[in-house]
Motif scaffolding. Sequence first.
Motif, PDB file in Angstrom:
ATOM      1  N   GLU A 200     -43.835   8.170 -43.416  1.00 40.98           N
ATOM      2  CA  GLU A 200     -42.797   7.621 -42.187  1.00 40.98           C
ATOM      3  C   GLU A 200     -43.771   7.026 -41.222  1.00 40.98           C
ATOM      4  OE1 GLU A 200     -40.064   9.891 -40.070  1.00 40.98           O
ATOM      5  OE2 GLU A 200     -41.319  11.724 -40.862  1.00 40.98           O
TER       6      GLU A 200
ATOM      7  N   GLU B  14     -43.519   5.300 -33.521  1.00 43.07           N
ATOM      8  CA  GLU B  14     -44.171   4.889 -32.297  1.00 43.07           C
ATOM      9  C   GLU B  14     -44.855   5.620 -31.608  1.00 43.07           C
ATOM     10  OE1 GLU B  14     -42.362   1.732 -29.555  1.00 43.07           O
ATOM     11  OE2 GLU B  14     -40.712   1.998 -30.588  1.00 43.07           O
TER      12      GLU B  14
ATOM     13  N   LYS C 196     -48.086  -3.276 -30.666  1.00 42.32           N
ATOM     14  CA  LYS C 196     -47.111  -1.905 -31.104  1.00 42.32           C
ATOM     15  C   LYS C 196     -47.824  -1.075 -31.822  1.00 42.32           C
ATOM     16  CE  LYS C 196     -44.019  -4.181 -28.797  1.00 42.32           C
ATOM     17  NZ  LYS C 196     -43.920  -3.845 -27.589  1.00 42.32           N
TER      18      LYS C 196
ATOM     19  N   PHE D 198     -48.532   2.627 -33.863  1.00 38.81           N
ATOM     20  CA  PHE D 198     -47.449   3.527 -34.616  1.00 38.81           C
ATOM     21  C   PHE D 198     -48.406   4.555 -35.256  1.00 38.81           C
ATOM     22  CE2 PHE D 198     -44.516   0.099 -34.281  1.00 38.81           C
ATOM     23  CZ  PHE D 198     -43.206   0.480 -34.371  1.00 38.81           C
TER      24      PHE D 198
ATOM     25  N   SER E  54     -46.414  -8.038 -31.702  1.00 32.80           N
ATOM     26  CA  SER E  54     -45.163  -8.580 -31.860  1.00 32.80           C
ATOM     27  C   SER E  54     -44.895  -9.825 -31.040  1.00 32.80           C
ATOM     28  CB  SER E  54     -44.185  -7.733 -30.959  1.00 32.80           C
ATOM     29  OG  SER E  54     -44.348  -7.602 -29.468  1.00 32.80           O
TER      30      SER E  54
ATOM     31  N   MET F  21     -44.282  -1.019 -42.242  1.00 35.83           N
ATOM     32  CA  MET F  21     -44.896  -1.946 -41.076  1.00 35.83           C
ATOM     33  C   MET F  21     -44.288  -3.305 -41.363  1.00 35.83           C
ATOM     34  SD  MET F  21     -48.528  -2.984 -39.300  1.00 35.83           S
ATOM     35  CE  MET F  21     -49.459  -2.717 -40.945  1.00 35.83           C
TER      36      MET F  21
ATOM     37  N   GLN G 112     -41.762  -4.089 -42.759  1.00 37.22           N
ATOM     38  CA  GLN G 112     -40.351  -4.119 -42.669  1.00 37.22           C
ATOM     39  C   GLN G 112     -39.985  -4.109 -40.970  1.00 37.22           C
ATOM     40  OE1 GLN G 112     -38.430  -0.575 -44.796  1.00 37.22           O
ATOM     41  NE2 GLN G 112     -39.097  -1.512 -46.716  1.00 37.22           N
ATOM     42  N   GLU G 113     -40.716  -3.448 -40.425  1.00 37.61           N
ATOM     43  CA  GLU G 113     -40.448  -3.577 -38.929  1.00 37.61           C
ATOM     44  C   GLU G 113     -41.115  -4.944 -38.458  1.00 37.61           C
ATOM     45  OE1 GLU G 113     -39.461  -1.315 -36.508  1.00 37.61           O
ATOM     46  OE2 GLU G 113     -38.875  -0.539 -38.141  1.00 37.61           O
TER      47      GLU G 113
ATOM     48  N   LYS H 132     -38.466  -7.786 -38.445  1.00 41.95           N
ATOM     49  CA  LYS H 132     -37.295  -7.967 -37.624  1.00 41.95           C
ATOM     50  C   LYS H 132     -37.337  -8.737 -36.417  1.00 41.95           C
ATOM     51  CE  LYS H 132     -36.059  -3.097 -38.852  1.00 41.95           C
ATOM     52  NZ  LYS H 132     -36.071  -1.571 -38.162  1.00 41.95           N
TER      53      LYS H 132
END
Length: 149
Positions: free
Chosen positions: A7, A10, A49, A51, A67, A99, A101-102, A105
């Motif tokens: 998984e 952040e 960003k 993670f 982003s 990542m 998939q994030e 968005k």
Amino acid sequence: MNHNQVEIVEVHAGNWYECCQLEVDESQKGHIETNAVSIAQSKFEPTLKPFAILFDGKIVGFLMFNSALEELDGYWIYRIMVDKNNQNRGIGKRATQLMIQEMQKLPAANRIVVGYHPANKEAHQLYAGLGFIDRGDRFGKEMAVVLEF
């Protein structure tokens, strides 16, 4: 490996230092900034960003993306690393999928770009396996590969 064990979360006050303790293999050190530098960079460039990558609940890697749209009209992956003690287990590939998939968005997300040194065979193998295409784009000493969706 069970993909459910990987998984991304952040980076925050409770996990940033542990991320800084992670290291790549000696042969990879010339290809990527340290996590400490990346985390510091994210504090001065707020669109970045960061993670942590977790495997079985333990921090084993780090990744960071922008982003904001950049060159090639895409969102860029800035970093992806897995600690030398956890490499070659599919963790990096699964974390990169998460990542992506994030990143999908994000507003108007239809292209993800990542740059890496052509000698970085591990990066080439990872990104090619995820469908990134080399269209011949070069930025200094780095090649840029693109994933369109």
